[in-house]
Design a protein around this motif. Structure first.
Motif, PDB file in Angstrom:
ATOM      1  N   UNK A   1       0.866  -1.180   0.000  1.00 34.28           N
ATOM      2  CA  UNK A   1       0.000   0.000   0.000  1.00 34.28           C
ATOM      3  C   UNK A   1       0.897   1.222   0.000  1.00 34.28           C
ATOM      4  N   UNK A   2       0.570   2.180  -0.871  1.00 29.71           N
ATOM      5  CA  UNK A   2       1.349   3.411  -0.922  1.00 29.71           C
ATOM      6  C   UNK A   2       0.450   4.533  -1.423  1.00 29.71           C
ATOM      7  N   UNK A   3       0.797   5.757  -1.042  1.00 29.03           N
ATOM      8  CA  UNK A   3       0.033   6.901  -1.536  1.00 29.03           C
ATOM      9  C   UNK A   3       0.199   7.048  -3.051  1.00 29.03           C
TER      10      UNK A   3
ATOM     11  N   UNK B   1       3.049   7.756  -8.597  1.00 27.72           N
ATOM     12  CA  UNK B   1       3.244   8.600  -9.770  1.00 27.72           C
ATOM     13  C   UNK B   1       4.694   9.016  -9.956  1.00 27.72           C
ATOM     14  N   UNK B   2       5.478   9.049  -8.882  1.00 28.34           N
ATOM     15  CA  UNK B   2       6.891   9.443  -8.969  1.00 28.34           C
ATOM     16  C   UNK B   2       7.813   8.287  -9.340  1.00 28.34           C
TER      17      UNK B   2
END
Length: 101
Positions: free
Chosen positions: A19-21, A26-27
């Protein structure tokens, strides 16, 4: 059995999840490493057309990686029976009257 020979099934093996923001996703670029919430000794989930059908363990032999099936996952009886019901004491979906309640 000849009918089943042309049947195509997508098989997937899930090694782990993370799980990641969204902004971190996007980066990411080529060569980015995503840490999984699993270890090499954890069970993997085997999916057929995105539905879990089995669990297994990773087996490494030389430079080959394979999955040993250790457990089959059975569908619940209510999902296999025609006229599926939802909740105890409910009316089977396929046998409901067309009259409004």
């Amino acid at each position: 059995m000849a009918v089943l020979e042309d049947l195509k099934v997508d098989l997937s093996v899930v090694l782990g999840r993370s799980h990641m923001p969204l902004h971190m996703l996007l980066r990411m670029g080529r060569g980015a490493v995503i840490e999984l919430e699993a270890t090499e000794s954890d069970m993997v989930e085997i999916l057929a057309n995105d539905h879990p059908i089995a669990r297994g363990q990773i087996v490494v032999t030389g430079n080959r990686i394979s999955v040993e099936v250790t457990e089959l996952i059975r569908k619940a009886e209510v999902l296999r029976a025609p006229g599926v019901t939802i909740g105890e004491g409910s009316v089977p979906i396929l046998e409901m009257d067309d009259e409004p309640a």
